[in-house]
Design a protein around this motif. Structure first.
Motif: not given
Ligand code: ATP
Length: 484
Positions: A167-172, A206-207, A318-319
């Motif tokens: 999840l940290r990739m999204m947070r970046a 993610i959302i 889905n989301l």
């Protein structure tokens, strides 16, 4: 030297005293420290202690006025309470690692250093001591310098940080978008290389990050990073499908991905409403499946409004977005987003305006904002002309609404009344009559009044062979229904 706002000092002193009482070292960590250094206000104060966070929370709460209730999340070893508009969250310092293909981390007690190592970015890994050296900033990864330079960088090797929790990739990307920072190239390369690892993260997590990107001042920044790194394709393929331009017989259509992002940015200048922003994201979502090339005419996307509205519930499901009236709002706006354009033509009738007011109801202003944002031409003259056209539509909407009050209108005769009048059960005829009454009023064939609608219903009912069980039917049937 770090300047803690004087208003916050008494809280932090109370927590420091409580930490002495339960004999643990404690620190303020994470977003609070970052936002303090950025000169922004914070609402959450996260405390890490080397020991039991729940015990510290209980000891601290007693020192606050009215002894606020401590909410304990035993499974996570955390506890929180609210006081004076702030949320205080307590946790014991941890060491944790995620196993490949598993969402469940292995967690052990750790030191402050362990805890800082497992944080996502250098700018989030700073701590303020609440111990003997009260107020001292502990910044092992030069987070302060990264804040100054506007850089998102992981404290450890990015592959380690991201594989521990993808999840940290999204947070970046979320922080880069919110703060208008750059992601260090090495960190970004790791995201691109590891994007498929996002698959093990729950959609709910993610959302949360995606919605924060959407609520940023310029959301397109985040979407472009998500798309180029390959993250977007992991959870929102429909949106990726908008990208690309086809050419036939020398005719090209616009790239609907970048167009949509421009619409989203335009809208974001005028509205902070998350769901209106979602409507912008989804307004052209059905362009790929409706795309056709018509000889001698060019590219068309007929019906993308209706099909797009149909796609909304599946995308929301889905989301893991809420399947409630917010979804219906988005669906409605996607369905109606072409309607105001058709009203920019010169000789538009009042009935066309009434129809849009009826269909959009209270969401008419949101719809007009979306349509205005949908103007993405680079030709300044065209933009000016389109904006003037919409201004005209707004005026007409206003005039007709003043006159006819259609926005929150319900046709004056209900299905129940139709059934009672003709002694019929729920059936096709009820729908036909109800719709005909609504249409006659919207078209201006009969006035928007109960008596006129009632008489109209009786006349039409008799025409389709229904018998009314009222005594004075004759009186109503004297006049023929107006011709349409
Ligand atoms: P905001 O309040 O704007 O969302 P924040 O930094 O407070 O920003 P939170 O999600 O509340 O964001 O997280 C608080 C802190 O916890 C972060 O600053 C970071 O140190 C740490 N943190 C949160 N999520 C993660 C994660 N997935 N991996 C590592 N550290 C994290």
């Amino acid at each position: 030297m770090l300047q803690i706002p004087p208003k916050h000092l008494p809280y932090l002193h109370k927590i420091a005293e409580a930490a002495q009482e339960v004999a643990v070292d404690s620190y303020v960590v994470g977003g609070y420290v970052r936002d303090l250094l950025l000169g922004k206000g914070a609402k959450d104060i996260d405390i890490v202690c080397v020991g039991n966070g729940i015990d510290l929370a209980k000891a601290a709460a007693k020192r606050f006025p009215d002894n606020p209730k401590v909410v304990v999340f035993k499974n996570f070893g955390t506890a929180m309470f609210k006081a004076d508009g702030f949320e205080f969250e307590f946790v014991g310092a941890r060491k944790e690692s995620y196993q490949r293909n598993s969402r469940k981390p292995v967690v052990e007690d750790g030191t402050l250093e362990d805890d800082q190592n497992r944080r996502d970015f250098t700018i989030n890994a700073m701590a303020i001591s609440l111990n003997e050296d009260f107020g001292q900033l502990i910044d092992p990864f030069e987070g302060q310098e990264d804040l100054r330079q506007g850089l998102i960088r992981t404290p450890l090797d990015p592959h380690t940080t991201f594989s521990d929790d993808p999840l940290r990739m999204m947070r970046a990307i979320r922080f880069a978008t919110q703060l208008d920072f750059d992601i260090l190239p090495e960190t970004y390369q790791a995201i691109s290389a590891m994007s498929d690892r996002l698959k093990i993260v729950s959609m709910e997590r993610i959302i949360v990050e995606l919605n924060k990107i959407i609520l940023a001042r310029k959301p397109s920044t985040g979407f472009k990073l998500l798309f180029n790194s390959g993250l977007l394709a992991q959870f929102f393929p429909e949106f990726c499908n908008l990208q690309g331009v086809d050419e036939k017989e020398g005719l090209r259509h616009k790239d609907n991905f970048y167009h949509t992002l421009q619409v989203l940015d335009n809208l974001s200048q005028n509205s902070d409403d998350l769901w209106l922003r979602w409507a912008a994201i989804l307004h052209d979502i059905a362009k790929p499946p409706t795309k056709r090339f018509e000889r001698g005419h060019g590219w068309t996307f007929h019906g993308h409004d209706a099909l797009g509205a149909k796609m909304v519930p599946r995308i929301f499901r889905n989301l893991k977005l809420p399947l409630n009236d917010r979804m219906k709002f988005v669906q409605k706006l996607v369905a109606l987003h072409l309607r105001p354009i058709s009203l920019t033509k010169e000789n538009v009738t009042d009935s066309a305006i009434r129809r849009l007011l009826f269909d959009a109801g209270d969401d008419i202003d949101a719809l007009m904002l979306l349509c205005q944002a949908d103007i993405t031409s680079k030709n300044a003259n065209k933009v000016k002309r389109f904006l003037e056209n919409y201004e005209m539509v707004r005026q007409k909407l206003h005039q007709v609404e003043e006159k006819d009050r259609i926005r929150n209108w319900q046709p004056p005769i209900s299905g129940d009344e139709i059934m009672a009048t003709f002694s019929i059960r729920p059936s096709r005829e009820v729908g036909i009559l109800k719709n005909a009454i609504k249409e006659a009023i919207l078209e201006g064939e009969i006035p928007n009044k109960y008596e006129d609608a009632y008489a109209f219903m009786l006349r039409l009912g008799s025409k389709i062979g229904l018998e009314a069980n009222i005594e004075n039917e004759e009186k109503f049937l004297e006049n023929d229904p107006p011709s349409s």
